[in-house]
Design an enzyme around this catalytic site. Structure first.
Site, PDB file in Angstrom:
ATOM      1  N   ARG A 147       0.855  -1.186   0.000  1.00 49.72           N
ATOM      2  CA  ARG A 147       0.000   0.000   0.000  1.00 49.72           C
ATOM      3  C   ARG A 147       0.889   1.234   0.000  1.00 49.72           C
ATOM      4  O   ARG A 147       2.052   1.186   0.432  1.00 49.72           O
ATOM      5  CB  ARG A 147      -0.899   0.022   1.236  1.00 49.72           C
ATOM      6  CG  ARG A 147      -1.876  -1.136   1.348  1.00 49.72           C
ATOM      7  CD  ARG A 147      -2.724  -0.983   2.607  1.00 49.72           C
ATOM      8  NE  ARG A 147      -3.735  -2.023   2.744  1.00 49.72           N
ATOM      9  CZ  ARG A 147      -3.565  -3.140   3.447  1.00 49.72           C
ATOM     10  NH1 ARG A 147      -2.417  -3.355   4.087  1.00 49.72           N
ATOM     11  NH2 ARG A 147      -4.534  -4.042   3.535  1.00 49.72           N
ATOM     12  N   LYS A 171      -2.783  -1.743   7.645  1.00 50.60           N
ATOM     13  CA  LYS A 171      -3.962  -1.150   8.278  1.00 50.60           C
ATOM     14  C   LYS A 171      -4.151  -1.705   9.679  1.00 50.60           C
ATOM     15  O   LYS A 171      -3.894  -2.881   9.930  1.00 50.60           O
ATOM     16  CB  LYS A 171      -5.208  -1.445   7.426  1.00 50.60           C
ATOM     17  CG  LYS A 171      -5.262  -0.655   6.120  1.00 50.60           C
ATOM     18  CD  LYS A 171      -6.572  -0.896   5.394  1.00 50.60           C
ATOM     19  CE  LYS A 171      -6.673  -0.033   4.141  1.00 50.60           C
ATOM     20  NZ  LYS A 171      -7.952  -0.256   3.433  1.00 50.60           N
ATOM     21  N   HIS A 240      -1.711   2.422  -6.283  1.00 54.85           N
ATOM     22  CA  HIS A 240      -2.702   1.355  -6.113  1.00 54.85           C
ATOM     23  C   HIS A 240      -2.798   0.489  -7.368  1.00 54.85           C
ATOM     24  O   HIS A 240      -3.042  -0.715  -7.288  1.00 54.85           O
ATOM     25  CB  HIS A 240      -4.067   1.945  -5.760  1.00 54.85           C
ATOM     26  CG  HIS A 240      -4.126   2.519  -4.382  1.00 54.85           C
ATOM     27  ND1 HIS A 240      -3.872   1.776  -3.250  1.00 54.85           N
ATOM     28  CD2 HIS A 240      -4.387   3.773  -3.941  1.00 54.85           C
ATOM     29  CE1 HIS A 240      -3.984   2.539  -2.176  1.00 54.85           C
ATOM     30  NE2 HIS A 240      -4.294   3.747  -2.567  1.00 54.85           N
ATOM     31  N   ARG A 243      -0.128  -2.029  -7.100  1.00 55.06           N
ATOM     32  CA  ARG A 243      -0.523  -3.052  -6.110  1.00 55.06           C
ATOM     33  C   ARG A 243      -1.545  -4.005  -6.723  1.00 55.06           C
ATOM     34  O   ARG A 243      -1.462  -5.223  -6.546  1.00 55.06           O
ATOM     35  CB  ARG A 243      -1.084  -2.357  -4.875  1.00 55.06           C
ATOM     36  CG  ARG A 243      -1.648  -3.284  -3.801  1.00 55.06           C
ATOM     37  CD  ARG A 243      -1.966  -2.473  -2.548  1.00 55.06           C
ATOM     38  NE  ARG A 243      -2.993  -3.052  -1.698  1.00 55.06           N
ATOM     39  CZ  ARG A 243      -2.773  -3.935  -0.729  1.00 55.06           C
ATOM     40  NH1 ARG A 243      -1.548  -4.371  -0.497  1.00 55.06           N
ATOM     41  NH2 ARG A 243      -3.769  -4.392   0.013  1.00 55.06           N
ATOM     42  N   HIS A 266      -4.921  -8.496   3.487  1.00 57.02           N
ATOM     43  CA  HIS A 266      -6.372  -8.378   3.613  1.00 57.02           C
ATOM     44  C   HIS A 266      -6.859  -9.197   4.806  1.00 57.02           C
ATOM     45  O   HIS A 266      -6.521 -10.383   4.927  1.00 57.02           O
ATOM     46  CB  HIS A 266      -7.077  -8.886   2.353  1.00 57.02           C
ATOM     47  CG  HIS A 266      -6.948  -7.964   1.188  1.00 57.02           C
ATOM     48  ND1 HIS A 266      -7.179  -8.364  -0.116  1.00 57.02           N
ATOM     49  CD2 HIS A 266      -6.618  -6.644   1.112  1.00 57.02           C
ATOM     50  CE1 HIS A 266      -7.000  -7.347  -0.934  1.00 57.02           C
ATOM     51  NE2 HIS A 266      -6.663  -6.292  -0.205  1.00 57.02           N
ATOM     52  N   TYR A 275     -10.061  -9.895  -7.235  1.00 59.24           N
ATOM     53  CA  TYR A 275      -9.035 -10.192  -8.226  1.00 59.24           C
ATOM     54  C   TYR A 275      -9.378 -11.418  -9.045  1.00 59.24           C
ATOM     55  O   TYR A 275      -8.803 -11.615 -10.123  1.00 59.24           O
ATOM     56  CB  TYR A 275      -7.670 -10.338  -7.545  1.00 59.24           C
ATOM     57  CG  TYR A 275      -7.219  -9.032  -6.951  1.00 59.24           C
ATOM     58  CD1 TYR A 275      -6.782  -7.988  -7.760  1.00 59.24           C
ATOM     59  CD2 TYR A 275      -7.284  -8.810  -5.580  1.00 59.24           C
ATOM     60  CE1 TYR A 275      -6.408  -6.763  -7.219  1.00 59.24           C
ATOM     61  CE2 TYR A 275      -6.906  -7.594  -5.033  1.00 59.24           C
ATOM     62  CZ  TYR A 275      -6.472  -6.586  -5.851  1.00 59.24           C
ATOM     63  OH  TYR A 275      -6.109  -5.379  -5.329  1.00 59.24           O
TER      64      TYR A 275
END
Length: 312
Positions: A147, A171, A240, A243, A266, A275
């Site tokens: 990220r 995150k 992004h 990524r 994630h 994806y």
């Protein structure tokens, strides 16, 4: 304490206890400021006075004003998170937004580069220090699926000599270890001697600006766009997108959705499953180009099917 004062307390909670990213706090603060304005317009003095009808009217008003379904989802998430905090603090007895559903919006597939485009972006040959840095940035994002916030937070000491791994903080302050490919390591090795001539005294950041300080997220975005223009890609590129390209290309090659989830950091595999849509999109394109009966071939239904069914 005033109703507005509780918004500040909530922001402090997000910052010091939840340790959410500055960008998430910024979005929550903006959404809840609009919610606070709505509260004042209704003449409510306390957050406990809200009911579900108030929330429904607020959401409908924002939707009529042009707010997208995705933005309304984020707005509702901010309100629910705020009410969870108020419940914890004894300032509310229920969450009036708990059962409110946002309007549906089409799921947007992330934009990704194909393999050739990615290769073209990463073949910058200029030995200018900033271009060497930009290539190292692009290589590292694509190599490890980072990220933007993770990338700019990397320090020199995080990149240990002789290892092909990097530990990043994602995150929710969750740490994960990601592999770093050979070409990314070579690009970083080419950048480090040049960095020494730019970095300010005591600066720990791996990627620094001309002023010698840690490179900002906005600067990374601008420099990748410039790199794409110089390399003649013909469309803008952002962190992004690299990524997403990492995830899409890895899934196309391996088919291992769980591994891609781990590498991207994630929490929920449903986030990673988007994806699979990109992967199917790629397969569909291959099919359309290669299969003799594909829709893009010059064969129409009328030429291969009878106009009326045969009878026996």
């Amino acid at each position: 304490m005033s109703a507005t004062g509780w918004l500040q307390r909530f922001d402090d909670y997000l910052h010091y206890e939840r340790r959410v990213s500055p960008l998430t706090r910024k979005h929550y603060a903006r959404d809840l400021a609009q919610f606070d304005t709505y509260r004042e317009r209704l003449g409510l003095r306390d957050w406990s006075e809200f009911d579900s009808q108030h929330i429904r009217r607020f959401i409908a008003e924002r939707h009529r004003g042009g707010l997208s379904g995705r933005s309304i989802q984020r707005l509702l998430a901010a309100i629910r998170s705020f009410y969870r905090y108020l419940l914890r603090e004894g300032q509310a007895t229920f969450d009036p937004a708990a059962d409110i559903r946002p309007p549906k919006s089409p799921r947007r597939l992330p934009k990704a580069l194909d393999v050739d485009e990615t290769g073209g972006l990463l073949q910058a040959a200029d030995d200018d220090p900033l271009t060497v840095r930009d290539r190292a940035i692009a290589e590292l994002i694509y190599s490890s699926g980072l990220r933007l916030a993770e990338l700019v937070a990397i320090n020199v000491n995080d990149v240990a000599a002789g290892t092909q791994e990097l530990t990043v903080t994602g995150k929710g302050q969750k740490m994960r270890t990601v592999p770093v490919g050979r070409l990314a390591l070579e690009a970083i090795a080419a950048w480090l001697p040049l960095r020494a001539g730019l970095a300010a005294s005591g600066e720990q950041a791996l990627f620094v600006s001309q002023q010698g300080r840690r490179l900002s997220p906005r600067s990374v975005q601008a420099r990748l766009q410039r790199l794409a223009q110089v390399q003649g890609l013909g469309r803008p590129v952002n962190p992004h997108m690299l990524r997403h390209s990492f995830a899409s290309h890895l899934l196309q090659s391996s088919g291992d959705l769980r591994a891609v989830q781990e590498l991207l950091g994630h929490a929920d595999i449903s986030t990673t499953q988007i994806y699979t849509h990109l992967d199917f999109q790629h397969l569909s394109q291959v099919y359309d180009k290669a299969h003799p009966r594909a829709k893009n071939q010059n064969v129409t239904n009328s030429s291969v099917l009878p106009s009326k069914p045969h009878t026996t």
